[in-house]
Design a protein around this motif. Structure first.
Motif, mmCIF file in Angstrom:
data_model
loop_
_atom_site.group_PDB
_atom_site.id
_atom_site.type_symbol
_atom_site.label_atom_id
_atom_site.label_comp_id
_atom_site.label_asym_id
_atom_site.label_seq_id
_atom_site.Cartn_x
_atom_site.Cartn_y
_atom_site.Cartn_z
ATOM 1 N N VAL A 34 91.903 -21.064 54.429
ATOM 2 C CA VAL A 34 90.730 -20.254 54.133
ATOM 3 C C VAL A 34 90.236 -20.634 52.366
ATOM 4 C CG1 VAL A 34 89.424 -18.068 54.005
ATOM 5 C CG2 VAL A 34 91.075 -18.735 55.897
ATOM 6 N N MET A 35 91.591 -20.591 51.674
ATOM 7 C CA MET A 35 91.315 -20.813 50.207
ATOM 8 C C MET A 35 90.532 -22.111 50.080
ATOM 9 S SD MET A 35 94.037 -21.566 47.507
ATOM 10 C CE MET A 35 94.327 -22.986 47.943
ATOM 11 N N GLY A 36 90.955 -23.207 50.667
ATOM 12 C CA GLY A 36 90.370 -24.440 50.623
ATOM 13 C C GLY A 36 88.855 -24.471 50.977
ATOM 14 N N ILE A 37 88.577 -23.599 52.046
ATOM 15 C CA ILE A 37 87.162 -23.596 52.658
ATOM 16 C C ILE A 37 86.124 -22.933 51.669
ATOM 17 C CG2 ILE A 37 85.749 -22.550 54.318
ATOM 18 C CD1 ILE A 37 88.236 -23.038 56.385
ATOM 19 N N ILE A 38 86.784 -21.957 50.892
ATOM 20 C CA ILE A 38 85.899 -21.038 50.096
ATOM 21 C C ILE A 38 85.571 -22.020 48.882
ATOM 22 C CG2 ILE A 38 87.710 -19.830 49.009
ATOM 23 C CD1 ILE A 38 85.863 -17.522 48.497
ATOM 24 N N LEU A 39 86.586 -22.698 48.270
ATOM 25 C CA LEU A 39 86.470 -23.318 47.071
ATOM 26 C C LEU A 39 85.384 -24.448 47.482
ATOM 27 C CD1 LEU A 39 90.126 -23.548 45.811
ATOM 28 C CD2 LEU A 39 88.181 -22.194 45.049
ATOM 29 N N PRO A 329 98.377 -11.771 53.565
ATOM 30 C CA PRO A 329 97.020 -10.722 54.182
ATOM 31 C C PRO A 329 95.910 -11.191 54.135
ATOM 32 C CG PRO A 329 98.565 -9.593 52.344
ATOM 33 C CD PRO A 329 98.887 -11.151 52.597
ATOM 34 N N TYR A 330 95.754 -12.299 53.281
ATOM 35 C CA TYR A 330 94.221 -13.029 53.244
ATOM 36 C C TYR A 330 94.192 -13.694 54.474
ATOM 37 C CZ TYR A 330 90.697 -16.097 51.155
ATOM 38 O OH TYR A 330 89.385 -16.630 50.886
ATOM 39 N N GLY A 331 95.311 -14.477 55.227
ATOM 40 C CA GLY A 331 95.218 -15.197 56.221
ATOM 41 C C GLY A 331 95.110 -14.287 57.501
ATOM 42 N N GLN A 332 95.525 -13.183 57.420
ATOM 43 C CA GLN A 332 95.525 -12.430 58.474
ATOM 44 C C GLN A 332 94.174 -11.656 58.793
ATOM 45 O OE1 GLN A 332 98.540 -8.851 58.541
ATOM 46 N NE2 GLN A 332 100.016 -10.164 57.242
ATOM 47 N N MET A 333 93.189 -11.783 57.843
ATOM 48 C CA MET A 333 92.023 -11.396 58.056
ATOM 49 C C MET A 333 90.835 -12.379 57.994
ATOM 50 S SD MET A 333 91.743 -8.590 54.693
ATOM 51 C CE MET A 333 89.939 -8.085 55.115
ATOM 52 N N SER A 334 91.288 -13.814 58.178
ATOM 53 C CA SER A 334 90.439 -14.706 57.788
ATOM 54 C C SER A 334 89.234 -14.950 58.512
ATOM 55 C CB SER A 334 91.127 -16.046 58.590
ATOM 56 O OG SER A 334 91.443 -15.870 59.873
ATOM 57 N N LEU A 335 88.951 -14.013 59.634
ATOM 58 C CA LEU A 335 87.354 -13.932 60.242
ATOM 59 C C LEU A 335 86.548 -12.973 59.194
ATOM 60 C CD1 LEU A 335 85.646 -14.345 62.697
ATOM 61 C CD2 LEU A 335 86.454 -12.188 63.447
ATOM 62 N N THR A 336 87.077 -12.099 58.734
ATOM 63 C CA THR A 336 86.328 -11.238 57.850
ATOM 64 C C THR A 336 86.080 -12.034 56.696
ATOM 65 O OG1 THR A 336 87.414 -9.161 58.548
ATOM 66 C CG2 THR A 336 86.511 -9.138 56.315
ATOM 67 N N ASP A 337 87.226 -12.618 56.080
ATOM 68 C CA ASP A 337 87.060 -13.579 54.695
ATOM 69 C C ASP A 337 86.065 -14.824 54.915
ATOM 70 O OD1 ASP A 337 89.400 -12.316 53.612
ATOM 71 O OD2 ASP A 337 90.774 -13.612 54.618
ATOM 72 N N TYR A 338 86.047 -15.434 56.087
ATOM 73 C CA TYR A 338 84.903 -16.400 56.504
ATOM 74 C C TYR A 338 83.546 -15.864 56.136
ATOM 75 C CZ TYR A 338 83.060 -20.558 58.632
ATOM 76 O OH TYR A 338 82.372 -21.843 58.653
ATOM 77 N N ILE A 339 83.511 -14.690 57.109
ATOM 78 C CA ILE A 339 82.045 -14.250 57.165
ATOM 79 C C ILE A 339 81.500 -13.796 55.806
ATOM 80 C CG2 ILE A 339 80.725 -12.677 58.224
ATOM 81 C CD1 ILE A 339 82.083 -13.213 61.032
ATOM 82 N N VAL A 370 86.584 -19.499 42.617
ATOM 83 C CA VAL A 370 88.019 -19.083 42.422
ATOM 84 C C VAL A 370 88.016 -17.375 41.980
ATOM 85 C CG1 VAL A 370 89.820 -18.935 40.516
ATOM 86 C CG2 VAL A 370 88.946 -21.257 41.474
ATOM 87 N N CYS A 371 86.880 -16.797 41.166
ATOM 88 C CA CYS A 371 87.020 -15.328 41.170
ATOM 89 C C CYS A 371 86.750 -14.689 42.310
ATOM 90 C CB CYS A 371 85.588 -15.124 40.085
ATOM 91 S SG CYS A 371 85.839 -15.690 38.417
ATOM 92 N N PHE A 372 85.746 -15.276 43.234
ATOM 93 C CA PHE A 372 85.492 -14.522 44.683
ATOM 94 C C PHE A 372 86.927 -14.750 45.644
ATOM 95 C CE2 PHE A 372 83.214 -14.850 48.763
ATOM 96 C CZ PHE A 372 83.258 -13.238 48.933
ATOM 97 N N LEU A 373 87.726 -15.806 45.410
ATOM 98 C CA LEU A 373 88.841 -16.074 46.053
ATOM 99 C C LEU A 373 89.917 -14.673 45.706
ATOM 100 C CD1 LEU A 373 91.207 -17.203 47.754
ATOM 101 C CD2 LEU A 373 91.351 -18.817 45.702
ATOM 102 N N LEU A 375 89.069 -12.007 44.120
ATOM 103 C CA LEU A 375 88.607 -10.551 44.726
ATOM 104 C C LEU A 375 88.943 -10.470 46.296
ATOM 105 C CD1 LEU A 375 85.367 -10.182 42.892
ATOM 106 C CD2 LEU A 375 87.447 -9.114 42.371
ATOM 107 N N GLN A 376 88.766 -11.535 46.821
ATOM 108 C CA GLN A 376 89.029 -11.279 48.355
ATOM 109 C C GLN A 376 90.756 -11.116 48.669
ATOM 110 O OE1 GLN A 376 87.233 -14.960 50.450
ATOM 111 N NE2 GLN A 376 85.968 -13.256 51.606
ATOM 112 N N VAL A 377 91.398 -11.910 47.851
ATOM 113 C CA VAL A 377 92.803 -11.526 48.314
ATOM 114 C C VAL A 377 93.246 -10.210 47.715
ATOM 115 C CG1 VAL A 377 95.041 -12.487 47.345
ATOM 116 C CG2 VAL A 377 93.526 -14.281 47.929
ATOM 117 N N ALA A 378 92.677 -9.775 46.700
ATOM 118 C CA ALA A 378 93.114 -8.342 46.140
ATOM 119 C C ALA A 378 92.586 -7.301 47.463
ATOM 120 C CB ALA A 378 92.347 -8.125 44.962
ATOM 121 N N PHE A 379 91.333 -7.438 47.838
ATOM 122 C CA PHE A 379 90.923 -6.461 48.815
ATOM 123 C C PHE A 379 91.712 -6.776 50.055
ATOM 124 C CE2 PHE A 379 88.114 -6.509 52.706
ATOM 125 C CZ PHE A 379 87.724 -4.994 52.542
#
Length: 407
Positions: A34-39, A329-339, A370-373, A375-379
């Motif tokens: 998901v990190m690669g996708i967002i970048l 944790p970022y990978g556990q909520m990949s659907l939320t991250d992606y949308i 990177v900034c959004f990534l 924030l998403q990981v922290a969230f």
């Protein structure tokens, strides 16, 4: 003090996840994808290929090198990891249902229809989303779920060979003038609305023309066949236990497999990287060239992806996930991250929002990504301190098991 607290939280999270039999290495690997996708999505401006002129030759060079580096690392590989783990997740859910004496088939198909709904929502914001494709192709796992390992592997290999494109190669060689139009729908058709100021018009064109263009591209450029193959390979790898490392024996067995995989896939990726460029330079007929690009690029991405997966898992198991675990944790909520990426990204770059496509080149867009990534990981870390599943994962789970009495 903050570092100690954060470390304690990671340890607590890992223990809790293990107690629920989650495979943290797989969660972290999914987070890496998901990190690669967002970048990539950020530097592409979420498929709105509109960029400002570089402010200087130095910035233009930096933009070009960053673009090439990110595409080299993640293009075609991050989605491949995602697809591989989709098949593995199907295996886990099927096995869990089997242990309870249930047939997961009908529940899984209902789950795919729910994913289709999530995909439709995502397509309103992002004209290149993949959830609709995954929801449609996911049905292929139902008829093959009880096939033998050998039969499943043979079908996966056959699909990865891209038989449709080999047929195009034969047609192109037999008739050099044969050049059918493959892309009926184009993302270029949605650009006026992406750059416009109307949110409604953007949503309307994304939902229809944008989604049709995305599915058309997937069909024409081998993504359909490749994705089905990766779903099956993920199912097969799960069935054979090569993602597990809970016991010493499991870790040794999985480790041996992924060491061998790295030893085979990395040299093949390097060979294909140079071989495909040589072949492309030698072919002039348009249909043959496009088909060979689809075939050889899909093979190259496959072996590169397996090299990345092998290296990631081996490093995770060697150092107990000391570094990669932050992505779990970022990978556990990949659907939320992606949308969430699609919703925020469209607002950042498209005309109805901040219109950053006018001022952000590759370097600036990467920094935003990177900034959004971060924030998403922290969230995601904050969220799992309080909840069992991600926001959209909770909705998906509850609707999947509606009227079943399960929480």
């Amino acid at each position: 003090m903050l570092a100690v607290s954060f470390s304690f939280h990671l340890i607590h999270m890992a223990m809790e996840a293990r107690s629920k039999k989650r495979i943290l290495a797989v969660d972290a690997l999914r987070g890496f994808a998901v990190m690669g996708i967002i970048l990539l999505h950020n530097i592409e401006h979420f498929n709105f290929y509109s960029f400002p002129e570089a402010s200087s030759p130095v910035m233009k060079s930096l933009d070009t090198h960053l673009w090439n580096m990110l595409f080299f690392l993640f293009s075609g590989k991050a989605y491949a990891i995602f697809a591989l783990l989709f098949g593995f997740t199907f295996y886990l859910q099927s096995q869990s249902a089997a242990k309870r004496g249930e047939d997961f088939r009908n529940r899984y198909m209902w789950r795919l229809l729910l994913l289709l709904g999530f995909g439709f929502v995502n397509s309103l914001f992002f004209p290149g989303e993949i959830l609709v494709l995954y929801a449609i192709l996911g049905f292929v796992l139902v008829p093959v779920r009880h096939w033998s390992d050998r039969s499943l592997l043979l079908l996966a290999v056959f699909l990865m060979l891209q038989p449709l494109d080999w047929a195009k190669v034969i047609m192109g060689l037999s008739d050099p003038s044969y050049a059918p139009r493959q892309m009926i729908y184009s993302l270029g058709d949605v650009y006026p609305q992406l750059g416009g100021s109307s949110f409604f018009e953007m949503v309307k064109v994304n939902f229809v023309a944008g989604q049709l263009a995305s599915l058309n591209w997937a069909w024409c450029y081998g993504r359909v066949s490749q994705t089905c193959s990766l779903f099956m390979l993920g199912l097969l790898l799960g069935r054979m236990g090569y993602f597990r490392s809970g016991t010493d024996e499991e870790r040794r067995r999985s480790g041996r497999f992924w060491v061998r995989m790295l030893g085979v896939s990395l040299p093949l990726a390097v060979i294909l990287y140079y071989f495909k460029e040589f072949v492309f330079a030698c072919v002039g007929q348009k249909l043959v060239l496009e088909s060979l690009k689809t075939i050889l690029n899909s093979w190259y991405n496959l072996f590169f992806m397996f090299s990345m997966v092998a290296a990631f898992l081996l490093l995770y198991w060697v150092n107990e996930g000391r570094f990669q675990r932050i992505l779990a944790p970022y990978g556990q909520m990949s659907l939320t991250d992606y949308i969430m990426q699609s919703v925020v990204g469209s607002f950042l770059y498209f005309g109805y929002g901040l219109e950053l496509h006018k001022v952000c080149g590759t370097t600036c867009s990467l920094l935003l990504g990177v900034c959004f990534l971060v924030l998403q990981v922290a969230f995601s870390h904050w969220w799992f301190r309080h909840f069992k599943r991600g926001p959209l994962e909770t909705v998906w789970h509850r609707l999947t098991w509606i009227k079943s009495g399960r929480e």
